[in-house]
Design an enzyme around this catalytic site. Sequence first.
Site, mmCIF file in Angstrom:
data_model
loop_
_atom_site.group_PDB
_atom_site.id
_atom_site.type_symbol
_atom_site.label_atom_id
_atom_site.label_comp_id
_atom_site.label_asym_id
_atom_site.label_seq_id
_atom_site.Cartn_x
_atom_site.Cartn_y
_atom_site.Cartn_z
ATOM 1 N N HIS A 1 0.824 -1.211 0.000
ATOM 2 C CA HIS A 1 0.000 0.000 0.000
ATOM 3 C C HIS A 1 0.861 1.266 0.000
ATOM 4 C CE1 HIS A 1 1.066 0.849 4.178
ATOM 5 N NE2 HIS A 1 0.922 -0.454 4.403
ATOM 6 N N GLU B 1 -1.590 -7.000 7.726
ATOM 7 C CA GLU B 1 -0.277 -6.960 8.352
ATOM 8 C C GLU B 1 -0.303 -7.796 9.634
ATOM 9 O OE1 GLU B 1 2.763 -7.128 8.368
ATOM 10 O OE2 GLU B 1 3.299 -5.127 7.645
#
Length: 206
Positions: free
Chosen positions: A5, A78
Amino acid sequence: MLWRHGRTEWNAAGRFQGQTDVALDELGREQAQEAAARLAALEPDTLVSSDLQRAQDTTSALARLVGLDVELDPRLRETYAGEWQGCTTAQIAERWPDDYKAFRAGDPLLRVGGGETRQEVAERMFAAVVDAAARLPEDGLAVVTSHGGAARLGIAALIGMPLHRFTNIGGLSNCSWSMLREGDDGWILVEHNAGTLPPPVVIEEG
Protein backbone atom coordinates in the site's frame (compact mmCIF):
# COMPACT_ATOMS: atom_id res chain seq x y z
CA MET A 1 2.11 -9.64 -7.87
CA LEU A 2 2.36 -8.60 -4.21
CA TRP A 3 1.82 -4.84 -3.98
CA ARG A 4 2.44 -2.79 -0.85
CA HIS A 5 0.00 0.00 0.00
CA GLY A 6 0.89 3.69 -0.26
CA ARG A 7 2.33 5.76 2.54
CA THR A 8 0.45 6.66 5.70
CA GLU A 9 1.20 9.25 8.38
CA TRP A 10 2.36 6.41 10.64
CA ASN A 11 4.77 5.17 7.96
CA ALA A 12 6.21 8.66 7.70
CA ALA A 13 6.57 8.88 11.49
CA GLY A 14 8.12 5.39 11.77
CA ARG A 15 5.25 4.01 13.85
CA PHE A 16 4.51 0.28 13.84
CA GLN A 17 1.03 -0.01 12.32
CA GLY A 18 0.28 -3.70 12.42
CA GLN A 19 -3.48 -4.05 12.03
CA THR A 20 -4.33 -0.52 13.17
CA ASP A 21 -6.52 0.85 10.38
CA VAL A 22 -4.52 3.92 9.37
CA ALA A 23 -5.52 5.69 6.14
CA LEU A 24 -3.24 6.77 3.32
CA ASP A 25 -1.82 10.27 3.63
CA GLU A 26 -1.73 12.72 0.71
CA LEU A 27 1.57 11.34 -0.60
CA GLY A 28 0.24 7.78 -0.24
CA ARG A 29 -2.75 8.60 -2.41
CA GLU A 30 -0.45 10.11 -5.04
CA GLN A 31 1.77 7.03 -4.90
CA ALA A 32 -1.24 4.76 -5.43
CA GLN A 33 -2.39 6.72 -8.47
CA GLU A 34 1.07 6.79 -10.03
CA ALA A 35 1.72 3.08 -9.45
CA ALA A 36 -1.77 2.14 -10.64
CA ALA A 37 -1.12 3.87 -13.96
CA ARG A 38 1.91 1.61 -14.49
CA LEU A 39 0.27 -1.58 -13.27
CA ALA A 40 -2.83 -1.07 -15.41
CA ALA A 41 -0.64 -1.66 -18.47
CA LEU A 42 -0.13 -5.25 -17.28
CA GLU A 43 -3.89 -5.90 -17.64
CA PRO A 44 -4.43 -7.86 -14.41
CA ASP A 45 -7.15 -10.48 -14.31
CA THR A 46 -8.06 -10.12 -10.64
CA LEU A 47 -7.48 -7.73 -7.74
CA VAL A 48 -7.32 -8.98 -4.16
CA SER A 49 -6.65 -6.73 -1.19
CA SER A 50 -6.19 -6.73 2.54
CA ASP A 51 -9.35 -5.34 4.12
CA LEU A 52 -7.41 -2.61 5.96
CA GLN A 53 -8.24 0.81 4.55
CA ARG A 54 -4.74 1.73 3.39
CA ALA A 55 -4.62 -1.38 1.22
CA GLN A 56 -8.19 -1.02 -0.03
CA ASP A 57 -7.64 2.57 -1.11
CA THR A 58 -4.42 1.65 -2.88
CA THR A 59 -6.13 -1.16 -4.79
CA SER A 60 -9.10 1.05 -5.65
CA ALA A 61 -6.81 3.36 -7.62
CA LEU A 62 -5.97 0.42 -9.90
CA ALA A 63 -9.53 -0.93 -9.97
CA ARG A 64 -10.81 2.34 -11.40
CA LEU A 65 -8.37 2.08 -14.30
CA VAL A 66 -8.89 -1.57 -15.21
CA GLY A 67 -12.60 -1.92 -14.46
CA LEU A 68 -12.29 -4.80 -12.00
CA ASP A 69 -13.94 -5.36 -8.64
CA VAL A 70 -11.70 -5.70 -5.59
CA GLU A 71 -11.94 -8.88 -3.51
CA LEU A 72 -11.15 -8.29 0.16
CA ASP A 73 -9.24 -10.95 2.07
CA PRO A 74 -8.40 -10.39 5.76
CA ARG A 75 -5.64 -13.02 5.48
CA LEU A 76 -3.61 -10.34 3.69
CA ARG A 77 -3.51 -8.05 6.73
CA GLU A 78 -0.28 -6.96 8.35
CA THR A 79 0.99 -8.80 11.44
CA TYR A 80 -1.19 -8.16 14.47
CA ALA A 81 1.39 -6.61 16.79
CA GLY A 82 -0.52 -6.10 20.04
CA GLU A 83 1.19 -3.61 22.36
CA TRP A 84 3.68 -2.55 19.70
CA GLN A 85 1.05 -1.00 17.45
CA GLY A 86 1.41 2.77 17.43
CA CYS A 87 4.94 2.67 18.88
CA THR A 88 8.11 3.80 17.14
CA THR A 89 10.98 1.37 16.77
CA ALA A 90 12.92 3.35 19.39
CA GLN A 91 10.06 2.96 21.88
CA ILE A 92 9.79 -0.76 21.18
CA ALA A 93 13.54 -1.25 21.63
CA GLU A 94 13.43 0.63 24.94
CA ARG A 95 10.32 -1.02 26.43
CA TRP A 96 10.78 -4.58 25.16
CA PRO A 97 14.54 -4.93 24.51
CA ASP A 98 14.69 -8.74 24.54
CA ASP A 99 11.68 -9.19 22.29
CA TYR A 100 12.91 -6.46 19.96
CA LYS A 101 16.26 -8.22 19.66
CA ALA A 102 14.47 -11.46 18.77
CA PHE A 103 12.27 -9.55 16.34
CA ARG A 104 15.27 -8.02 14.58
CA ALA A 105 16.85 -11.46 14.36
CA GLY A 106 13.77 -12.75 12.52
CA ASP A 107 12.47 -15.17 15.17
CA PRO A 108 9.42 -16.73 13.44
CA LEU A 109 7.84 -17.88 16.72
CA LEU A 110 8.02 -14.59 18.63
CA ARG A 111 4.59 -13.20 19.40
CA VAL A 112 5.12 -9.70 18.06
CA GLY A 113 3.93 -7.30 20.75
CA GLY A 114 2.03 -10.23 22.24
CA GLY A 115 0.09 -10.68 18.98
CA GLU A 116 0.77 -12.95 16.04
CA THR A 117 3.89 -14.89 15.22
CA ARG A 118 5.55 -14.49 11.86
CA GLN A 119 4.92 -18.18 11.26
CA GLU A 120 1.18 -17.55 11.55
CA VAL A 121 1.36 -14.57 9.20
CA ALA A 122 3.39 -16.53 6.64
CA GLU A 123 0.87 -19.37 6.66
CA ARG A 124 -2.14 -17.14 6.08
CA MET A 125 -0.35 -15.10 3.41
CA PHE A 126 0.69 -18.29 1.61
CA ALA A 127 -2.88 -19.58 1.63
CA ALA A 128 -4.33 -16.27 0.39
CA VAL A 129 -1.91 -15.99 -2.53
CA VAL A 130 -2.31 -19.62 -3.57
CA ASP A 131 -6.11 -19.26 -3.49
CA ALA A 132 -5.93 -16.14 -5.67
CA ALA A 133 -3.59 -17.83 -8.14
CA ALA A 134 -5.80 -20.92 -8.38
CA ARG A 135 -8.61 -18.83 -9.86
CA LEU A 136 -6.49 -17.30 -12.63
CA PRO A 137 -6.64 -18.23 -16.29
CA GLU A 138 -3.47 -19.63 -17.81
CA ASP A 139 -0.76 -16.93 -17.79
CA GLY A 140 -3.13 -14.69 -15.83
CA LEU A 141 -2.09 -12.05 -13.31
CA ALA A 142 -3.43 -11.41 -9.83
CA VAL A 143 -2.48 -8.16 -8.11
CA VAL A 144 -2.53 -8.86 -4.38
CA THR A 145 -2.31 -5.75 -2.18
CA SER A 146 -0.87 -6.27 1.27
CA HIS A 147 1.62 -4.75 3.72
CA GLY A 148 5.38 -4.57 4.05
CA GLY A 149 6.07 -7.23 6.66
CA ALA A 150 3.27 -9.56 5.62
CA ALA A 151 4.35 -9.43 1.98
CA ARG A 152 7.93 -10.37 2.83
CA LEU A 153 6.73 -13.28 4.93
CA GLY A 154 4.42 -14.37 2.13
CA ILE A 155 7.29 -14.29 -0.35
CA ALA A 156 9.50 -16.35 1.96
CA ALA A 157 6.78 -18.95 2.42
CA LEU A 158 6.02 -19.15 -1.30
CA ILE A 159 9.64 -19.65 -2.40
CA GLY A 160 10.40 -22.08 0.41
CA MET A 161 12.84 -19.89 2.33
CA PRO A 162 13.24 -20.84 6.01
CA LEU A 163 11.34 -18.20 7.94
CA HIS A 164 14.22 -17.41 10.28
CA ARG A 165 15.99 -16.14 7.15
CA PHE A 166 13.10 -14.03 5.82
CA THR A 167 14.90 -10.82 6.82
CA ASN A 168 17.31 -11.59 3.97
CA ILE A 169 14.48 -10.40 1.70
CA GLY A 170 14.78 -6.62 1.48
CA GLY A 171 11.90 -4.41 2.56
CA LEU A 172 9.14 -3.23 0.21
CA SER A 173 8.84 0.52 -0.21
CA ASN A 174 5.38 2.05 -0.16
CA CYS A 175 3.50 1.27 -3.39
CA SER A 176 6.30 -0.91 -4.74
CA TRP A 177 5.67 -4.51 -5.71
CA SER A 178 7.17 -7.97 -6.09
CA MET A 179 6.36 -10.38 -8.89
CA LEU A 180 6.19 -14.12 -8.38
CA ARG A 181 5.50 -16.86 -10.88
CA GLU A 182 4.46 -20.42 -10.18
CA GLY A 183 6.79 -22.86 -11.93
CA ASP A 184 7.02 -26.61 -12.22
CA ASP A 185 9.14 -26.81 -9.07
CA GLY A 186 7.35 -24.18 -7.01
CA TRP A 187 7.19 -20.42 -6.83
CA ILE A 188 9.89 -18.17 -8.27
CA LEU A 189 10.59 -14.59 -7.17
CA VAL A 190 10.94 -12.75 -10.48
CA GLU A 191 11.10 -9.12 -9.27
CA HIS A 192 11.34 -7.55 -5.83
CA ASN A 193 10.67 -3.99 -4.61
CA ALA A 194 10.00 -2.89 -8.18
CA GLY A 195 8.82 0.61 -9.05
CA THR A 196 10.39 3.84 -10.14
CA LEU A 197 13.24 4.77 -7.77
CA PRO A 198 11.40 3.66 -4.63
CA PRO A 199 12.23 5.62 -1.46
CA PRO A 200 13.93 3.81 1.44
CA VAL A 201 11.75 1.65 3.65
CA VAL A 202 10.99 3.53 6.88
CA ILE A 203 9.62 0.66 8.98
CA GLU A 204 9.78 -3.06 8.50
CA GLU A 205 6.24 -4.11 9.27
CA GLY A 206 3.53 -1.65 8.47
